[in-house]
Design an enzyme around this catalytic site. Structure first.
Site, PDB file in Angstrom:
ATOM      1  N   GLU A 203      -4.403   5.059 -15.790  1.00 39.46           N
ATOM      2  CA  GLU A 203      -4.428   6.466 -16.143  1.00 39.46           C
ATOM      3  C   GLU A 203      -3.012   7.001 -16.307  1.00 39.46           C
ATOM      4  O   GLU A 203      -2.091   6.567 -15.618  1.00 39.46           O
ATOM      5  CB  GLU A 203      -5.159   7.271 -15.060  1.00 39.46           C
ATOM      6  CG  GLU A 203      -6.611   6.866 -14.985  1.00 39.46           C
ATOM      7  CD  GLU A 203      -7.429   7.675 -14.001  1.00 39.46           C
ATOM      8  OE1 GLU A 203      -8.649   7.753 -14.200  1.00 39.46           O
ATOM      9  OE2 GLU A 203      -6.884   8.204 -13.029  1.00 39.46           O
TER      10      GLU A 203
ATOM     11  N   CYS B  46       3.180  11.453 -16.017  1.00 39.19           N
ATOM     12  CA  CYS B  46       3.041  10.663 -14.798  1.00 39.19           C
ATOM     13  C   CYS B  46       2.420   9.331 -15.224  1.00 39.19           C
ATOM     14  O   CYS B  46       1.289   9.303 -15.707  1.00 39.19           O
ATOM     15  CB  CYS B  46       2.155  11.420 -13.812  1.00 39.19           C
ATOM     16  SG  CYS B  46       1.864  10.500 -12.292  1.00 39.19           S
TER      17      CYS B  46
ATOM     18  N   CYS C 236      -3.792  -0.627  -6.825  1.00 36.63           N
ATOM     19  CA  CYS C 236      -2.593  -0.742  -5.980  1.00 36.63           C
ATOM     20  C   CYS C 236      -2.932  -1.577  -4.762  1.00 36.63           C
ATOM     21  O   CYS C 236      -4.030  -1.479  -4.209  1.00 36.63           O
ATOM     22  CB  CYS C 236      -2.104   0.636  -5.543  1.00 36.63           C
ATOM     23  SG  CYS C 236      -0.561   0.564  -4.579  1.00 36.63           S
TER      24      CYS C 236
ATOM     25  N   CYS D 299      -2.953   2.746   0.977  1.00 35.10           N
ATOM     26  CA  CYS D 299      -2.785   4.015   1.704  1.00 35.10           C
ATOM     27  C   CYS D 299      -4.158   4.707   1.770  1.00 35.10           C
ATOM     28  O   CYS D 299      -4.840   4.823   0.752  1.00 35.10           O
ATOM     29  CB  CYS D 299      -1.751   4.893   1.013  1.00 35.10           C
ATOM     30  SG  CYS D 299      -0.175   4.036   0.798  1.00 35.10           S
TER      31      CYS D 299
ATOM     32  N   CYS E  52      -5.334   7.733  -0.596  1.00 35.11           N
ATOM     33  CA  CYS E  52      -5.041   7.636  -2.027  1.00 35.11           C
ATOM     34  C   CYS E  52      -6.171   6.920  -2.764  1.00 35.11           C
ATOM     35  O   CYS E  52      -6.575   5.817  -2.370  1.00 35.11           O
ATOM     36  CB  CYS E  52      -3.726   6.868  -2.192  1.00 35.11           C
ATOM     37  SG  CYS E  52      -3.363   6.438  -3.902  1.00 35.11           S
TER      38      CYS E  52
ATOM     39  N   GLY F 138      -0.437   2.723  -8.833  1.00 42.05           N
ATOM     40  CA  GLY F 138       0.362   1.554  -8.484  1.00 42.05           C
ATOM     41  C   GLY F 138       1.646   1.875  -7.753  1.00 42.05           C
ATOM     42  O   GLY F 138       2.091   3.016  -7.682  1.00 42.05           O
ATOM     43  N   GLU F 139       2.217   0.821  -7.188  1.00 40.05           N
ATOM     44  CA  GLU F 139       3.483   0.931  -6.456  1.00 40.05           C
ATOM     45  C   GLU F 139       4.584   0.337  -7.344  1.00 40.05           C
ATOM     46  O   GLU F 139       4.663  -0.883  -7.513  1.00 40.05           O
ATOM     47  CB  GLU F 139       3.359   0.181  -5.118  1.00 40.05           C
ATOM     48  CG  GLU F 139       4.654  -0.084  -4.393  1.00 40.05           C
ATOM     49  CD  GLU F 139       5.562   1.133  -4.216  1.00 40.05           C
ATOM     50  OE1 GLU F 139       5.071   2.248  -3.967  1.00 40.05           O
ATOM     51  OE2 GLU F 139       6.783   0.962  -4.345  1.00 40.05           O
TER      52      GLU F 139
ATOM     53  N   SER G  14       8.776   6.782  -7.562  1.00 35.99           N
ATOM     54  CA  SER G  14       8.319   7.047  -6.204  1.00 35.99           C
ATOM     55  C   SER G  14       7.858   5.742  -5.566  1.00 35.99           C
ATOM     56  O   SER G  14       7.075   4.999  -6.159  1.00 35.99           O
ATOM     57  CB  SER G  14       7.157   8.045  -6.263  1.00 35.99           C
ATOM     58  OG  SER G  14       6.632   8.241  -4.976  1.00 35.99           O
TER      59      SER G  14
ATOM     60  N   SER H 273       7.744   8.074  -0.300  1.00 35.99           N
ATOM     61  CA  SER H 273       6.538   8.673   0.285  1.00 35.99           C
ATOM     62  C   SER H 273       6.563   8.452   1.787  1.00 35.99           C
ATOM     63  O   SER H 273       6.432   7.326   2.249  1.00 35.99           O
ATOM     64  CB  SER H 273       5.294   8.013  -0.313  1.00 35.99           C
ATOM     65  OG  SER H 273       5.271   8.250  -1.695  1.00 35.99           O
ATOM     66  N   LEU H 274       6.741   9.522   2.520  1.00 35.99           N
ATOM     67  CA  LEU H 274       6.918   9.401   3.967  1.00 35.99           C
ATOM     68  C   LEU H 274       5.626   9.760   4.711  1.00 35.99           C
ATOM     69  O   LEU H 274       5.060   8.952   5.409  1.00 35.99           O
ATOM     70  CB  LEU H 274       8.081  10.309   4.386  1.00 35.99           C
ATOM     71  CG  LEU H 274       8.939   9.874   5.547  1.00 35.99           C
ATOM     72  CD1 LEU H 274       9.394   8.430   5.410  1.00 35.99           C
ATOM     73  CD2 LEU H 274      10.159  10.796   5.641  1.00 35.99           C
ATOM     74  N   HIS H 275       5.200  10.995   4.603  1.00 34.05           N
ATOM     75  CA  HIS H 275       3.906  11.483   5.109  1.00 34.05           C
ATOM     76  C   HIS H 275       3.737  11.525   6.623  1.00 34.05           C
ATOM     77  O   HIS H 275       2.812  12.170   7.106  1.00 34.05           O
ATOM     78  CB  HIS H 275       2.725  10.703   4.518  1.00 34.05           C
ATOM     79  CG  HIS H 275       2.719  10.660   3.028  1.00 34.05           C
ATOM     80  ND1 HIS H 275       2.692  11.798   2.252  1.00 34.05           N
ATOM     81  CD2 HIS H 275       2.756   9.624   2.157  1.00 34.05           C
ATOM     82  CE1 HIS H 275       2.703  11.450   0.971  1.00 34.05           C
ATOM     83  NE2 HIS H 275       2.752  10.157   0.882  1.00 34.05           N
TER      84      HIS H 275
ATOM     85  N   ASN I 187      -4.568  16.156  -1.710  1.00 28.55           N
ATOM     86  CA  ASN I 187      -5.610  16.243  -2.736  1.00 28.55           C
ATOM     87  C   ASN I 187      -6.837  15.476  -2.261  1.00 28.55           C
ATOM     88  O   ASN I 187      -6.701  14.420  -1.642  1.00 28.55           O
ATOM     89  CB  ASN I 187      -5.113  15.619  -4.046  1.00 28.55           C
ATOM     90  CG  ASN I 187      -4.055  16.478  -4.704  1.00 28.55           C
ATOM     91  OD1 ASN I 187      -4.129  17.707  -4.668  1.00 28.55           O
ATOM     92  ND2 ASN I 187      -3.054  15.852  -5.293  1.00 28.55           N
TER      93      ASN I 187
ATOM     94  N   CYS J 269      -1.859  14.086  -7.520  1.00 29.10           N
ATOM     95  CA  CYS J 269      -1.268  12.942  -6.826  1.00 29.10           C
ATOM     96  C   CYS J 269      -2.345  12.224  -6.025  1.00 29.10           C
ATOM     97  O   CYS J 269      -3.093  12.851  -5.286  1.00 29.10           O
ATOM     98  CB  CYS J 269      -0.215  13.400  -5.820  1.00 29.10           C
ATOM     99  SG  CYS J 269       1.166  14.192  -6.581  1.00 29.10           S
TER     100      CYS J 269
HETATM  101  N1  SAH Z   1       2.948   4.185  -5.107  1.00 24.90           N
HETATM  102  C1  SAH Z   1       3.927   5.187  -5.179  1.00 24.90           C
HETATM  103  C2  SAH Z   1       3.730   6.131  -6.343  1.00 24.90           C
HETATM  104  C3  SAH Z   1       2.341   6.544  -6.690  1.00 24.90           C
HETATM  105  S1  SAH Z   1       1.538   7.636  -5.585  1.00 24.90           S
HETATM  106  C4  SAH Z   1       4.005   5.945  -3.875  1.00 24.90           C
HETATM  107  O1  SAH Z   1       3.111   5.802  -3.065  1.00 24.90           O
HETATM  108  O2  SAH Z   1       4.994   6.651  -3.671  1.00 24.90           O
HETATM  109  C5  SAH Z   1       2.367   9.193  -5.913  1.00 24.90           C
HETATM  110  C6  SAH Z   1       2.442  10.120  -4.707  1.00 24.90           C
HETATM  111  O3  SAH Z   1       1.146  10.664  -4.409  1.00 24.90           O
HETATM  112  C7  SAH Z   1       2.925   9.450  -3.434  1.00 24.90           C
HETATM  113  O4  SAH Z   1       3.848  10.259  -2.774  1.00 24.90           O
HETATM  114  C8  SAH Z   1       1.660   9.356  -2.628  1.00 24.90           C
HETATM  115  O5  SAH Z   1       1.905   9.226  -1.266  1.00 24.90           O
HETATM  116  C9  SAH Z   1       0.979  10.640  -3.018  1.00 24.90           C
HETATM  117  N2  SAH Z   1      -0.448  10.705  -2.698  1.00 24.90           N
HETATM  118  C10 SAH Z   1      -1.330   9.691  -2.625  1.00 24.90           C
HETATM  119  N3  SAH Z   1      -2.556  10.165  -2.334  1.00 24.90           N
HETATM  120  C11 SAH Z   1      -2.445  11.507  -2.219  1.00 24.90           C
HETATM  121  C12 SAH Z   1      -3.365  12.555  -1.956  1.00 24.90           C
HETATM  122  N4  SAH Z   1      -4.653  12.304  -1.755  1.00 24.90           N
HETATM  123  N5  SAH Z   1      -2.914  13.826  -1.931  1.00 24.90           N
HETATM  124  C13 SAH Z   1      -1.599  14.089  -2.165  1.00 24.90           C
HETATM  125  N6  SAH Z   1      -0.678  13.143  -2.431  1.00 24.90           N
HETATM  126  C14 SAH Z   1      -1.095  11.864  -2.460  1.00 24.90           C
HETATM  127 FE1  SF4 Z   2      -0.385   2.728  -3.796  1.00 20.64          FE
HETATM  128 FE2  SF4 Z   2       1.169   4.903  -3.779  1.00 20.64          FE
HETATM  129 FE3  SF4 Z   2      -1.495   5.109  -3.581  1.00 20.64          FE
HETATM  130 FE4  SF4 Z   2      -0.107   4.104  -1.542  1.00 20.64          FE
HETATM  131  S1  SF4 Z   2       0.010   6.187  -2.354  1.00 20.64           S
HETATM  132  S2  SF4 Z   2      -2.017   3.259  -2.368  1.00 20.64           S
HETATM  133  S3  SF4 Z   2       1.469   2.992  -2.611  1.00 20.64           S
HETATM  134  S4  SF4 Z   2      -0.374   4.345  -5.329  1.00 20.64           S
END
Ligand code: SAH
Ligand code: SF4
Length: 364
Positions: free
Chosen positions: A102, A115, A122, A126, A129, A172-173, A204, A227-229, A309, A352
């Site tokens: 996508e 984007c 991936c 996580c 996600c 993807g990462e 990212s 991406s820290l969280h 999200n 995201c």
């Molecule tokens: N794999 C990479 C880039 C793709 S994800 C990464 O993880 O950084 C892009 C961003 O969306 C990342 O910061 C990820 O942590 C965030 N993300 C993933 N799921 C999300 C969600 N449900 N709500 C908000 N942000 C989210």
């Molecule tokens: Fe992959 Fe980024 Fe989603 Fe984590 S947040 S599963 S690294 S796409």
């Protein structure tokens, strides 16, 4: 005609070598390059200034037969969704091997930001996600990454608009597909072609420490987001399994080295989850964690907070507006700049972490 090499996988030197091997002069390679990356031509038939024999060679080597015409493009849009505010468009593409990816276009103020995806699915898992929830499909080639940008560039050109920014934050990462992701950016920023400067890109990463180090030594102008969280290992490992392999102290050390080498700021991403990581205590731990990045009194770091999200397999809720503001205020007390991002494209699952290659009813 059979499907063959993807022309977007080639750099200009590769294309030049190929043309020379065909007995063509080198300047023809540059002409083709400019056709692909400045005019966004995607069929040998568009290259009317080339000799017929060369067009036939290009068609033979690179084209797919598509709807009565020959095309270099392998991206087949299987679904296009527009958000109700008209600002976000998501395109679901089906690759020739039926893998989904996508790509999202965001039209906010004067920016036209894409984007893009670097993998189908991936491997990082996580928990919050949707891409992580679908598992790993495969890496994309650099050309498959490049073509997502060209697809939208073609579309925008018909409206007199251009792509202004690209965030490598789709499926993807990117640092798991490191070489292809960076080769794609190099190709798109080539001054002889599309000339989209490296500063217009943001990559990212979930925090793959060796890749952050590899990226740092390139001293690239590409922006880096991490991406820290979560600000402690227990919480972060429960959300981002990769944290077990690369815990926070190692990740922060790699970030510190990156800043020392490049003098560039890192954006830290934080999906605000109600009662989990949106507390003042987490903000304080985060502020504390970021202190090691301070160099000569300056903190080259910024927190991008975005309310979580929704995704189908993660039941926690997004933060509230009030809690998000309180989180930001707490960080600001420690001198950490924080932006609360608006959630965009949620009605079409284009936000995201919502890209899953499946299309739910956009109006449900
Ligand atoms: N794999 C990479 C880039 C793709 S994800 C990464 O993880 O950084 C892009 C961003 O969306 C990342 O910061 C990820 O942590 C965030 N993300 C993933 N799921 C999300 C969600 N449900 N709500 C908000 N942000 C989210
Ligand atoms: Fe992959 Fe980024 Fe989603 Fe984590 S947040 S599963 S690294 S796409």
């Amino acid at each position: 005609m059979k499907s063959s090499t993807l022309i977007y996988d080639l750099d200009l030197p590769d294309l030049t070598d190929l043309l020379l091997s065909w007995g063509e002069p080198a300047y023809r390679a540059k002409q083709i390059w400019q056709g692909l990356y400045r005019h966004f031509w995607y069929s040998p038939d568009h290259f009317t200034s080339l000799p017929k024999s060369l067009r036939e060679n290009l068609a033979e080597t690179f084209s797919l037969q598509k709807h009565e015409s020959v095309s270099f493009s392998i991206l087949e849009p299987s679904m296009i969704l527009d958000s109700s505010d008209g600002e976000t468009r998501k395109t679901l593409f089906t690759l020739p091997d039926n893998r989904p990816i996508e790509t999202v276009l965001m039209r906010y103020s004067n920016r036209r930001t894409l984007c893009i995806s670097t993998q189908s699915g991936c491997a990082m898992g996580c928990v919050f996600c949707a891409t992580g929830q679908m598992g790993f499909g495969r890496h994309l080639s650099s050309g498959e990454i490049v073509e997502q940008v060209l697809y939208y560039a073609r579309m925008l050109a018909t409206q007199g608009e251009v792509v202004t920014n690209v965030v490598v934050m789709g499926m993807g990462e990117p640092f798991h597909n490191f070489e292809a992701a960076l080769a794609a950016i190099d190709r798109l920023s080539d001054p002889e072609g599309m000339n989209l400067g490296a500063r217009r890109f943001t990559i990212s990463t979930v925090g793959l420490v060796p890749a952050i180090r590899k990226f740092a030594v390139r001293k690239s102008q590409i922006n880096l987001a991490v991406s820290l969280h979560a600000a402690n290992d227990e919480l972060r490992s429960s959300m981002l399994p990769i944290n077990k392999k690369y815990p926070l102290t190692e990740l922060m050390e790699a970030c510190r080295e990156y800043i020392a080498l490049t003098h560039r700021r890192i954006s830290f991403e934080w999906a605000l989850i109600h009662g989990i990581n949106d507390t003042p205590e987490q903000a304080r731990q985060l502020a504390n964690l970021l202190q090691i990045l301070k160099q000569s009194g300056t903190l080259l770091a910024h927190v991008n907070a975005i309310p979580l999200n929704p995704t189908s397999r993660y039941k926690q809720k997004a933060t509230t507006h009030q809690r998000a503001i309180a989180f930001r205020s707490e960080l600001e007390k420690y001198g950490i700049p924080c932006t609360i991002r608006l959630r965009r494209g949620i009605d079409i699952q284009a936000g995201c972490g919502q890209l899953a290659g499946i299309t739910l009813n956009p109006h449900q």
